[in-house]
Structures are given as structure tokens and as C-alpha cells.
Motif scaffolding. Structure first.
Motif, PDB file in Angstrom:
ATOM      1  N   VAL A   1       0.851  -1.191   0.000  1.00 37.57           N
ATOM      2  CA  VAL A   1       0.000   0.000   0.000  1.00 37.57           C
ATOM      3  C   VAL A   1       0.889   1.243   0.000  1.00 37.57           C
ATOM      4  CG1 VAL A   1      -1.777   1.287   1.240  1.00 37.57           C
ATOM      5  CG2 VAL A   1      -1.819  -1.224   1.235  1.00 37.57           C
TER       6      VAL A   1
ATOM      7  N   THR B   1      -8.671   0.797  -1.285  1.00 41.35           N
ATOM      8  CA  THR B   1      -7.962   0.532  -0.028  1.00 41.35           C
ATOM      9  C   THR B   1      -7.558   1.831   0.653  1.00 41.35           C
ATOM     10  OG1 THR B   1      -7.128  -1.617  -0.769  1.00 41.35           O
ATOM     11  CG2 THR B   1      -5.883  -0.507   0.962  1.00 41.35           C
ATOM     12  N   LEU B   2      -6.987   2.747  -0.109  1.00 50.26           N
ATOM     13  CA  LEU B   2      -6.568   4.029   0.465  1.00 50.26           C
ATOM     14  C   LEU B   2      -7.758   4.804   1.010  1.00 50.26           C
ATOM     15  CD1 LEU B   2      -3.956   5.067  -2.254  1.00 50.26           C
ATOM     16  CD2 LEU B   2      -3.506   4.122   0.015  1.00 50.26           C
TER      17      LEU B   2
ATOM     18  N   SER C   1     -10.589   3.476   2.113  1.00 44.26           N
ATOM     19  CA  SER C   1     -11.138   2.774   3.276  1.00 44.26           C
ATOM     20  C   SER C   1     -10.311   2.983   4.540  1.00 44.26           C
ATOM     21  CB  SER C   1     -11.243   1.278   2.973  1.00 44.26           C
ATOM     22  OG  SER C   1      -9.957   0.677   2.903  1.00 44.26           O
ATOM     23  N   GLN C   2      -9.038   3.299   4.394  1.00 43.14           N
ATOM     24  CA  GLN C   2      -8.149   3.454   5.553  1.00 43.14           C
ATOM     25  C   GLN C   2      -8.168   4.849   6.160  1.00 43.14           C
ATOM     26  OE1 GLN C   2      -4.305   2.144   4.132  1.00 43.14           O
ATOM     27  NE2 GLN C   2      -4.822  -0.025   4.330  1.00 43.14           N
ATOM     28  N   ARG C   3      -8.882   5.757   5.559  1.00 39.13           N
ATOM     29  CA  ARG C   3      -8.942   7.120   6.087  1.00 39.13           C
ATOM     30  C   ARG C   3      -9.781   7.163   7.362  1.00 39.13           C
ATOM     31  NH1 ARG C   3      -7.824  11.599   2.716  1.00 39.13           N
ATOM     32  NH2 ARG C   3      -9.324  12.751   4.001  1.00 39.13           N
TER      33      ARG C   3
ATOM     34  N   PRO D   1     -15.354   2.184   6.721  1.00 38.02           N
ATOM     35  CA  PRO D   1     -14.974   1.183   5.717  1.00 38.02           C
ATOM     36  C   PRO D   1     -16.051   0.143   5.433  1.00 38.02           C
ATOM     37  CG  PRO D   1     -13.883   0.732   7.794  1.00 38.02           C
ATOM     38  CD  PRO D   1     -14.558   2.067   7.957  1.00 38.02           C
TER      39      PRO D   1
ATOM     40  N   ARG E   1     -15.909  -5.421  -1.001  1.00 42.95           N
ATOM     41  CA  ARG E   1     -15.883  -4.228  -0.149  1.00 42.95           C
ATOM     42  C   ARG E   1     -16.849  -3.164  -0.665  1.00 42.95           C
ATOM     43  NH1 ARG E   1      -9.700  -2.589  -0.086  1.00 42.95           N
ATOM     44  NH2 ARG E   1      -9.984  -3.151  -2.295  1.00 42.95           N
TER      45      ARG E   1
END
Length: 434
Positions: A107, A285-286, A288-290, A295, A319
Motif C-alpha cells: 500500500v 484501499t486508500l 477505506s483506511q482514512r 470502511p 468491499r
């Protein structure tokens, strides 16, 4: 790339009513073709009868169309009594094998290039470096004053035969908008930057440049050495692109370069849909990680090339809890017999038609909700095949006992994602994600 004006644009405009994902060869709109004015949404015309003796590969069409089983081998419709879990266990791995995404194992770190507020939205200009190519640029939008995690959308920009541009096609960051992007949004989106509009409803929206678009585009000097044919570059360099005419020339060149890209990716053991999917999944992915994102409430949507990206992303990544595919739904037979010449090489995964119908790629997400929006007079597809695709998806969702999670809508008009369609799409997201 040949060009023809969008019906709502001036004939002096450099653009055209572009392919949903870009033209690869000759113009596909006949001079006698007159688009129907948009009247009211959700109007479904009678199913026209297609002439099976006509095809874009001449009298080989009926033979080629008969090579595949109907339904295809791994279609849920071919084994309607099979349990949903057993079907997915068989179908998903095969589709992933054929799409052959190039894995992105690490990532990347995200750099915030700039932050500001515009029209009630907090905006971040972002960048990240994948293991290959130039850095990906993206725009993130969220309601001003956001204090808690919100549902989030990956907004997927269109192709439109214009690789020079990426996220700017569906966003707006100031009142001083690029004149061509203003024109682009007028032609396809009824003058709206739809990513901004949906963000205002309470979503964090990420809009990344796709593979070979905008910040990710191939520069002339990157492919120096192509010395013949339409993709030749001569002594051109990207730095010389300073006028709209030069941008037009780049877009035409990048369209003629598509077959080179696709064939090269096949030789690398991957596919164009696979590369785009991998990059869209990394963007997801980026997102969802905030810390400002929930998410468990992620969605995606896009028109045209963005609709194509939605088919693969929403079909293959669970997702995505809710999806809206706009202006890109038909059948393999439509591409085979009638309309392949209106579409990009980004569409095709070799051998996949043996296993699933095109709409069943998106159907792999069942029972998760999806809306498909189509335009009755969309000249990129045939009406009969769009309606067949709708019937196939409806059947898949019904067989899975999730009929309420599928909504197929038809609107009057040509290739577009206008305000009426946006209103319905945003309400669909609100229903499932808010």
C-alpha cells in the motif's frame, strides 16, 4: 480517432459525442442519425428485432456468436438450483484468473499536495506512487466540517476518448474551471460535477486518475521508437502540449495507441481490465483506511468508462457495498456483432465470454445491491442487447433471492448521466449506505 460532435455541443467544438470508452477506429454515428431529445426518465421502448444476418465481421457473425454456450458455462442461470455460495466459489476464481490483475502488494504512502475549501466541500489534492508509472493524482471531496466517519464513494471518471484528462472530468475545484471540462460536463452531466454533488449529500468521495489517464497517461517520449502507423510519435514530447489543439492531437494519438497497449499487456500475462481493476482496488484501499471514512459503507459509480470500471470493481470486490453502473451495460453479442468499434480495448478479457455473460461479471456481487442506468438512444449499444443485459441481471438477482437489491433503469436520451439519473443514483446510495 475520428470525431463527431455531441448533439448538444457546437459543431465548431473540437470534441464529439465520444464513445463510452473511446473510439478505436472509424466514426460510428451515421450522418442521418438524429438523437432523441431527453424528455422523461424511465421510459423503456419496445424491444427491436436485430437482423442476425448483419454483423461488424460480415457473414462470420452468426458463426462466431454460436461458439459460446448460452448461458455460458459458469452462469448461475445455467445451474439455477446451485447454492449461491457454491456458484461464487467456482465462478469468482475463474474470472479473477482470466482478468489476471497485476498484484500491487504494498500500500503506497499518500501525499496531501494541497487542501482548501470550495463550495461547501473540503478538498484534498492527493498523490501516491505505485510500483510502476508516474504518480497517481486524485481528488478527495467531503462536506465542510466533517467530524465523524462517513460513507464513502470511489467516483470513477469516464473515458470519452480523452486520456489527457482524468479526475477533472467529474469534479470542480474553483469557479475558474477549465473551459473544455466545463463543456465536457455540459455534454455528459448536464453541467454538473457529479462527484462534488454527491459529496455534498454526506459522502467522502475519492476520484483517482485511471491507468493511462491524466497523471497516469503515457507521454509521447515514453514510447519513442514507434516509427510507423497511427501510434508513431515522431519527435513529439509531452512538454509541447500547451494548446487545446495539441491536447486534441494527444487524445487522438492515445486512442490509436490503445491496441499497442492491450496487446503488450496480453504478452505480459495480464489484461487492461486487470490493470485498471488493480489500481481501482488500491484506490479503494486508500479510501477505506482514512479516519473520516466508514470502511463498512463503501460504494462506487461511474458513467461510460467509469461504468465499465464499476462492472469489474463492484463485481469482483465485495468491499463495494453499493454500486451504480451508468451507460455501460450490454451483452457480449452486442460487442461481437454490432458495437465493438465504439469501445475501447479496456473492455475485453480474453476467453471470459465462455464462462459468463458480460452483465454477469457485475452479477457476481449478488446479493449486494446494484443499480444499472441505461439510455434508450445510447448509440454506443443496441437497445435490444441493453434490455437483454437488464433481464439477465434481474434473473441472477431473482435466482439468488435478492430481487430487491437490483434496479435496472432506462432513460430517454443519448449517452449521458444527467441530473435526473444522478438524482436516482444518489438516492440509491442513500438507501443502502446512509
Amino acid at each position: 480517432m475520428e470525431k463527431e460532435p455531441h448533439p448538444s455541443w457546437s459543431f465548431t467544438r473540437r470534441g464529439f459525442m465520444k464513445s463510452s470508452v473511446g473510439l478505436a477506429v472509424a466514426p460510428f454515428f451515421g450522418a442521418e442519425s438524429n438523437p432523441v431529445e431527453v424528455s422523461s426518465p424511465l421510459i423503456q421502448p419496445p424491444v427491436p428485432v436485430m437482423d442476425s444476418s448483419q454483423s461488424i465481421i460480415g457473414n462470420y457473425g452468426s458463426w462466431a456468436a454460436g461458439l459460446r454456450a448460452d448461458p455460458p458455462r459458469l452462469s448461475l442461470r445455467a445451474t439455477p438450483k446451485k447454492k449461491l455460495s457454491a456458484w461464487k466459489k467456482e465462478a469468482l476464481p475463474k474470472v479473477k484468473e482470466l482478468v489476471a490483475s497485476a498484484a500491487i502488494s504494498q500500500v503506497p504512502a499518500v501525499t496531501v499536495v494541497k487542501r482548501y475549501v470550495y463550495d461547501g466541500l473540503e478538498i484534498e489534492e492527493l498523490a501516491w506512487q505505485l510500483p510502476y508509472g508516474r504518480p497517481t493524482k486524485a481528488l478527495l471531496l467531503k462536506p465542510e466540517g466533517t467530524q465523524k466517519p462517513l460513507p464513502a464513494l470511489l467516483a470513477l471518471h469516464d473515458h470519452s476518448g480523452e486520456k489527457y484528462y482524468g479526475y477533472a472530468k467529474i469534479t470542480r475545484t474553483s469557479d475558474q474551471q477549465d473551459p473544455h471540462m466545463r463543456e465536457h460536463q455540459a455534454g455528459y452531466y448536464e453541467g454538473r460535477a457529479w462527484a462534488n454533488e454527491v459529496a455534498k449529500r454526506g459522502y467522502v468521495v475519492l476520484v483517482p486518475d485511471a491507468f493511462l489517464f491524466g497523471s497516469r497517461r503515457a507521454h509521447y517520449e515514453d514510447v519513442a521508437g514507434i516509427s510507423w502507423g497511427m501510434p508513431k510519435t515522431g519527435a513529439k514530447t509531452d512538454a509541447e502540449i500547451t494548446t487545446q489543439e495539441e491536447i486534441d492531437a494527444y487524445n487522438a494519438w492515445s486512442s490509436s495507441h490503445e491496441h499497442v497497449v492491450s496487446k503488450s499487456l496480453f504478452c505480459a500475462g495480464t489484461t487492461w481490465p486487470g490493470v485498471v481493476l488493480a489500481e481501482d482496488q488500491m484506490a479503494l484501499t486508500l479510501l477505506s483506511q482514512r479516519p473520516d471514512v466508514d470502511p463498512k459503507r463503501l460504494g462506487c459509480a461511474g458513467l461510460s468508462g467509469g461504468g465499465l470500471r464499476t462492472v469489474y470493481l463492484a463485481g469482483l470486490d465485495e468491499r463495494i457495498k453499493c454500486a451504480v453502473c451508468v451507460g455501460f451495460m450490454s451483452t457480449w453479442n452486442d460487442f461481437l456483432l454490432h458495437k465493438a468499434y465504439t469501445h475501447t480495448w479496456m473492455t475485453y478479457t480474453p476467453l471470459l465470454p465462455n464462462y459468463l455473460e458480460f452483465p454477469e461479471i457485475l452479477g457476481l456481487r449478488v446479493p449486494l445491491p446494484v443499480m444499472v442506468q441505461s439510455n434508450n438512444q445510447d448509440r454506443l449499444f443496441t437497445g435490444a442487447e441493453m434490455q437483454k443485459a437488464d433481464a439477465i441481471l434481474r434473473e441472477v438477482y431473482t435466482l439468488a433471492g435478492a430481487g430487491d437489491a437490483y434496479q435496472g433503469q432506462f432513460y430517454d436520451g443519448d449517452h449521458k448521466f444527467d441530473v435526473a439519473m444522478q438524482t436516482d443514483a444518489f438516492a440509491w446510495f442513500d438507501k443502502w449506505l446512509q
